[in-house]
Scaffold this motif. Structure first.
Motif, PDB file in Angstrom:
ATOM      1  N   ASP A   1       4.187  23.380  38.833  1.00 17.18           N
ATOM      2  CA  ASP A   1       2.976  23.143  38.045  1.00 17.18           C
ATOM      3  C   ASP A   1       2.160  24.424  37.896  1.00 17.18           C
ATOM      4  O   ASP A   1       1.569  24.676  36.837  1.00 17.18           O
ATOM      5  CB  ASP A   1       2.120  22.050  38.686  1.00 17.18           C
ATOM      6  CG  ASP A   1       2.745  20.668  38.573  1.00 17.18           C
ATOM      7  OD1 ASP A   1       3.656  20.496  37.730  1.00 17.18           O
ATOM      8  OD2 ASP A   1       2.338  19.763  39.326  1.00 17.18           O
ATOM      9  N   ARG A   2       2.121  25.225  38.956  1.00 15.14           N
ATOM     10  CA  ARG A   2       1.357  26.481  38.886  1.00 15.14           C
ATOM     11  C   ARG A   2       2.012  27.445  37.900  1.00 15.14           C
ATOM     12  O   ARG A   2       1.305  28.169  37.169  1.00 15.14           O
ATOM     13  CB  ARG A   2       1.276  27.121  40.272  1.00 15.14           C
ATOM     14  CG  ARG A   2       0.478  28.439  40.299  1.00 15.14           C
ATOM     15  CD  ARG A   2      -0.983  28.207  40.005  1.00 15.14           C
ATOM     16  NE  ARG A   2      -1.754  29.443  40.015  1.00 15.14           N
ATOM     17  CZ  ARG A   2      -2.043  30.170  38.948  1.00 15.14           C
ATOM     18  NH1 ARG A   2      -1.614  29.784  37.748  1.00 15.14           N
ATOM     19  NH2 ARG A   2      -2.758  31.272  39.044  1.00 15.14           N
ATOM     20  N   LEU A   3       3.336  27.474  37.850  1.00 13.43           N
ATOM     21  CA  LEU A   3       4.016  28.306  36.867  1.00 13.43           C
ATOM     22  C   LEU A   3       3.663  27.875  35.452  1.00 13.43           C
ATOM     23  O   LEU A   3       3.400  28.710  34.577  1.00 13.43           O
ATOM     24  CB  LEU A   3       5.530  28.226  37.053  1.00 13.43           C
ATOM     25  CG  LEU A   3       6.146  28.852  38.292  1.00 13.43           C
ATOM     26  CD1 LEU A   3       7.662  28.732  38.232  1.00 13.43           C
ATOM     27  CD2 LEU A   3       5.736  30.303  38.453  1.00 13.43           C
TER      28      LEU A   3
ATOM     29  N   HIS B   1       9.345  31.982  36.792  1.00 13.90           N
ATOM     30  CA  HIS B   1       9.309  31.867  35.334  1.00 13.90           C
ATOM     31  C   HIS B   1       8.773  33.173  34.783  1.00 13.90           C
ATOM     32  O   HIS B   1       7.602  33.517  35.002  1.00 13.90           O
ATOM     33  CB  HIS B   1       8.419  30.699  34.907  1.00 13.90           C
ATOM     34  CG  HIS B   1       8.281  30.562  33.408  1.00 13.90           C
ATOM     35  ND1 HIS B   1       9.355  30.625  32.550  1.00 13.90           N
ATOM     36  CD2 HIS B   1       7.191  30.382  32.617  1.00 13.90           C
ATOM     37  CE1 HIS B   1       8.941  30.472  31.306  1.00 13.90           C
ATOM     38  NE2 HIS B   1       7.620  30.338  31.312  1.00 13.90           N
ATOM     39  N   TRP B   2       9.638  33.935  34.121  1.00 13.13           N
ATOM     40  CA  TRP B   2       9.279  35.233  33.570  1.00 13.13           C
ATOM     41  C   TRP B   2       8.709  36.133  34.655  1.00 13.13           C
ATOM     42  O   TRP B   2       9.411  36.471  35.596  1.00 13.13           O
ATOM     43  CB  TRP B   2       8.329  35.032  32.396  1.00 13.13           C
ATOM     44  CG  TRP B   2       8.059  36.252  31.573  1.00 13.13           C
ATOM     45  CD1 TRP B   2       8.939  37.254  31.258  1.00 13.13           C
ATOM     46  CD2 TRP B   2       6.813  36.604  30.952  1.00 13.13           C
ATOM     47  NE1 TRP B   2       8.321  38.198  30.479  1.00 13.13           N
ATOM     48  CE2 TRP B   2       7.040  37.830  30.271  1.00 13.13           C
ATOM     49  CE3 TRP B   2       5.566  36.002  30.891  1.00 13.13           C
ATOM     50  CZ2 TRP B   2       6.028  38.464  29.547  1.00 13.13           C
ATOM     51  CZ3 TRP B   2       4.567  36.620  30.162  1.00 13.13           C
ATOM     52  CH2 TRP B   2       4.793  37.845  29.503  1.00 13.13           C
ATOM     53  N   ASN B   3       7.422  36.508  34.572  1.00 12.47           N
ATOM     54  CA  ASN B   3       6.803  37.376  35.570  1.00 12.47           C
ATOM     55  C   ASN B   3       5.996  36.607  36.611  1.00 12.47           C
ATOM     56  O   ASN B   3       5.233  37.210  37.366  1.00 12.47           O
ATOM     57  CB  ASN B   3       5.869  38.372  34.871  1.00 12.47           C
ATOM     58  CG  ASN B   3       6.599  39.269  33.909  1.00 12.47           C
ATOM     59  OD1 ASN B   3       7.671  39.769  34.206  1.00 12.47           O
ATOM     60  ND2 ASN B   3       6.026  39.469  32.728  1.00 12.47           N
ATOM     61  N   PHE B   4       6.148  35.295  36.631  1.00 16.35           N
ATOM     62  CA  PHE B   4       5.367  34.441  37.510  1.00 16.35           C
ATOM     63  C   PHE B   4       6.243  33.921  38.647  1.00 16.35           C
ATOM     64  O   PHE B   4       7.373  33.480  38.418  1.00 16.35           O
ATOM     65  CB  PHE B   4       4.792  33.251  36.740  1.00 16.35           C
ATOM     66  CG  PHE B   4       3.997  33.627  35.510  1.00 16.35           C
ATOM     67  CD1 PHE B   4       2.991  34.572  35.582  1.00 16.35           C
ATOM     68  CD2 PHE B   4       4.268  33.031  34.288  1.00 16.35           C
ATOM     69  CE1 PHE B   4       2.261  34.917  34.456  1.00 16.35           C
ATOM     70  CE2 PHE B   4       3.541  33.357  33.156  1.00 16.35           C
ATOM     71  CZ  PHE B   4       2.538  34.314  33.237  1.00 16.35           C
ATOM     72  N   VAL B   5       5.700  33.928  39.867  1.00 17.73           N
ATOM     73  CA  VAL B   5       6.383  33.403  41.045  1.00 17.73           C
ATOM     74  C   VAL B   5       5.443  32.439  41.749  1.00 17.73           C
ATOM     75  O   VAL B   5       4.250  32.728  41.910  1.00 17.73           O
ATOM     76  CB  VAL B   5       6.786  34.543  42.006  1.00 17.73           C
ATOM     77  CG1 VAL B   5       7.279  33.992  43.336  1.00 17.73           C
ATOM     78  CG2 VAL B   5       7.852  35.421  41.375  1.00 17.73           C
TER      79      VAL B   5
ATOM     80  N   ALA C   1      11.848  27.684  34.041  1.00 21.05           N
ATOM     81  CA  ALA C   1      11.554  28.111  35.406  1.00 21.05           C
ATOM     82  C   ALA C   1      12.803  27.956  36.259  1.00 21.05           C
ATOM     83  O   ALA C   1      13.585  27.031  36.083  1.00 21.05           O
ATOM     84  CB  ALA C   1      10.415  27.262  35.974  1.00 21.05           C
ATOM     85  N   LEU C   2      12.995  28.880  37.190  1.00 21.94           N
ATOM     86  CA  LEU C   2      14.174  28.867  38.048  1.00 21.94           C
ATOM     87  C   LEU C   2      13.782  28.558  39.479  1.00 21.94           C
ATOM     88  O   LEU C   2      12.822  29.117  40.007  1.00 21.94           O
ATOM     89  CB  LEU C   2      14.868  30.237  38.014  1.00 21.94           C
ATOM     90  CG  LEU C   2      15.386  30.717  36.648  1.00 21.94           C
ATOM     91  CD1 LEU C   2      15.958  32.116  36.788  1.00 21.94           C
ATOM     92  CD2 LEU C   2      16.441  29.765  36.109  1.00 21.94           C
ATOM     93  N   ALA C   3      14.530  27.676  40.123  1.00 28.54           N
ATOM     94  CA  ALA C   3      14.348  27.452  41.552  1.00 28.54           C
ATOM     95  C   ALA C   3      14.962  28.612  42.325  1.00 28.54           C
ATOM     96  O   ALA C   3      15.950  29.190  41.910  1.00 28.54           O
ATOM     97  CB  ALA C   3      15.007  26.140  41.975  1.00 28.54           C
ATOM     98  N   ILE C   4      14.368  28.947  43.438  1.00 32.84           N
ATOM     99  CA  ILE C   4      14.883  30.007  44.296  1.00 32.84           C
ATOM    100  C   ILE C   4      15.232  29.394  45.645  1.00 32.84           C
ATOM    101  O   ILE C   4      14.445  29.417  46.589  1.00 32.84           O
ATOM    102  CB  ILE C   4      13.832  31.128  44.482  1.00 32.84           C
ATOM    103  CG1 ILE C   4      13.265  31.561  43.139  1.00 32.84           C
ATOM    104  CG2 ILE C   4      14.418  32.305  45.209  1.00 32.84           C
ATOM    105  CD1 ILE C   4      14.263  32.211  42.218  1.00 32.84           C
ATOM    106  N   PRO C   5      16.408  28.763  45.788  1.00 35.41           N
ATOM    107  CA  PRO C   5      16.753  28.143  47.048  1.00 35.41           C
ATOM    108  C   PRO C   5      16.932  29.175  48.158  1.00 35.41           C
ATOM    109  O   PRO C   5      17.406  30.272  47.900  1.00 35.41           O
ATOM    110  CB  PRO C   5      18.079  27.411  46.762  1.00 35.41           C
ATOM    111  CG  PRO C   5      18.414  27.687  45.351  1.00 35.41           C
ATOM    112  CD  PRO C   5      17.463  28.684  44.805  1.00 35.41           C
ATOM    113  N   ARG C   6      16.570  28.814  49.363  1.00 35.57           N
ATOM    114  CA  ARG C   6      16.616  29.767  50.459  1.00 35.57           C
ATOM    115  C   ARG C   6      18.031  30.177  50.838  1.00 35.57           C
ATOM    116  O   ARG C   6      18.288  31.305  51.193  1.00 35.57           O
ATOM    117  CB  ARG C   6      15.930  29.172  51.704  1.00 35.57           C
ATOM    118  CG  ARG C   6      14.448  29.213  51.645  1.00 35.57           C
ATOM    119  CD  ARG C   6      13.873  30.614  51.481  1.00 35.57           C
ATOM    120  NE  ARG C   6      14.609  31.621  52.183  1.00 35.57           N
ATOM    121  CZ  ARG C   6      14.946  32.794  51.643  1.00 35.57           C
ATOM    122  NH1 ARG C   6      14.661  33.080  50.397  1.00 35.57           N
ATOM    123  NH2 ARG C   6      15.580  33.687  52.363  1.00 35.57           N
TER     124      ARG C   6
END
Length: 299
Positions: free
Chosen positions: A258-260, A249-253, A290-295
């Motif tokens: 919940d942490r984002l 989410h933006w500059n957050f990984v 927020a975007l999921a980053i699937p492996r």
């Protein structure tokens, strides 16, 4: 030998600053722990450039930013109190961990004029270290091992490859190197890592009999071992071991949505400290999901 070709997409960062975004990509979000990859420039900075062109203070969590320049100068300031200019063939390595803020300003260019060209990559932290204490280190000279071999001038930016190890502290197995290749020169592609890629910053390369132009990332299969420069070429080689699903989410990984949400709330509410030497302005939180980053999406 190539699993996927990713072309950079032009993205504006505000104030007129534009980058070529490579990662994340819809069908390939990460390469090893590398979760963001932006090609900056090349562009000319004229004396007297307005400060709106700068990257104002903004936050990060859960990642390390790795800034590397081919030309130009950028001034870094962060909430830990560090103030450090980065110049060509140097590295600013900032580990955000539980949270950090920083700015990137073009002060040298605003006074003297400049030509800015470089790469900023983000390396996601492994789950058990996502909340590590933030830190910043600057690396130059012997911290970044160099070698010359048959028309290839190489510099290891981070991790271990080519029988060398760079000085920056990494938090998971990876490698990241800059190869300056003369026309016709060939170079080894490091192996021993599950995921690998090449990024052609300038010039063109040939792999498995096919020519590839600049502005492209080539995600490699296990069989790729050497690459040839079709003309004078600036090539980045990178990779590492996968670290699992990440959300962005933006500059957050983070591995936690919940942490984002918490990081976004903290920034919006002003609970993240700004750099002492650059606290008069900041970038507001954008409205984006927020975007999921699937492996293994698309592979």
């Amino acid at each position: 030998m190539i699993e996927m070709i990713i072309e950079q997409r032009r993205r504006g960062l505000g104030g007129g600053l534009e980058v070529g975004r490579v990662l994340p990509f819809a069908k390939r979000r990460m390469v090893g722990p590398f979760i963001f990859f932006d090609h900056m420039g090349p562009f000319d900075i004229a004396p007297g450039l307005d400060r709106s062109f700068d990257v104002r203070p903004h936050p990060h969590i859960g990642l390390s930013t790795v800034t590397y320049l081919y030309s130009g100068e950028v001034m870094h300031r962060d909430s830990l109190g560090y103030e450090q200019a980065i110049r060509p063939r140097e590295v600013n390595w900032m580990t955000a961990g539980s949270g950090i803020t920083h700015s990137e300003r073009f002060e040298h260019g605003r006074i003297h004029g400049d030509r800015l060209h470089g790469i900023q990559a983000w390396v996601a932290l492994p789950t058990e270290l996502e909340e590590v204490a933030p830190s910043f280190t600057h690396h130059a000279g012997s911290d970044l091992p160099q070698w010359i071999d048959a028309g290839v001038v190489g510099q290891l930016i981070a991790g271990s490859a080519y029988g060398l190890t760079a000085s920056a502290q990494t938090h998971s197995p990876l490698f990241y190197a800059h190869l300056d290749m003369a026309s016709g020169a060939t170079a080894e592609i490091p192996d021993g890592y599950k995921e690998r890629a090449l990024y052609i910053a300038t010039g063109a390369v040939e792999l498995d009999g096919t020519r590839y132009e600049s502005g492209r990332m080539l995600v490699l299969s296990a069989g790729a071992s050497r690459v040839r420069a079709c003309e004078h070429t600036t090539l980045m080689v990178l990779g590492g071991e996968p670290i699992g699903e990440r959300f962005l989410h933006w500059n957050f990984v983070s591995s936690s949505r919940d942490r984002l949400a918490q990081a976004a709330s903290d920034w919006k509410a002003g609970r993240m400290k700004l750099p002492d030497a650059d606290d008069a302005e900041f970038i507001p939180l954008p409205d984006e999901p927020a975007l999921a980053i699937p492996r293994h999406e698309g592979v």
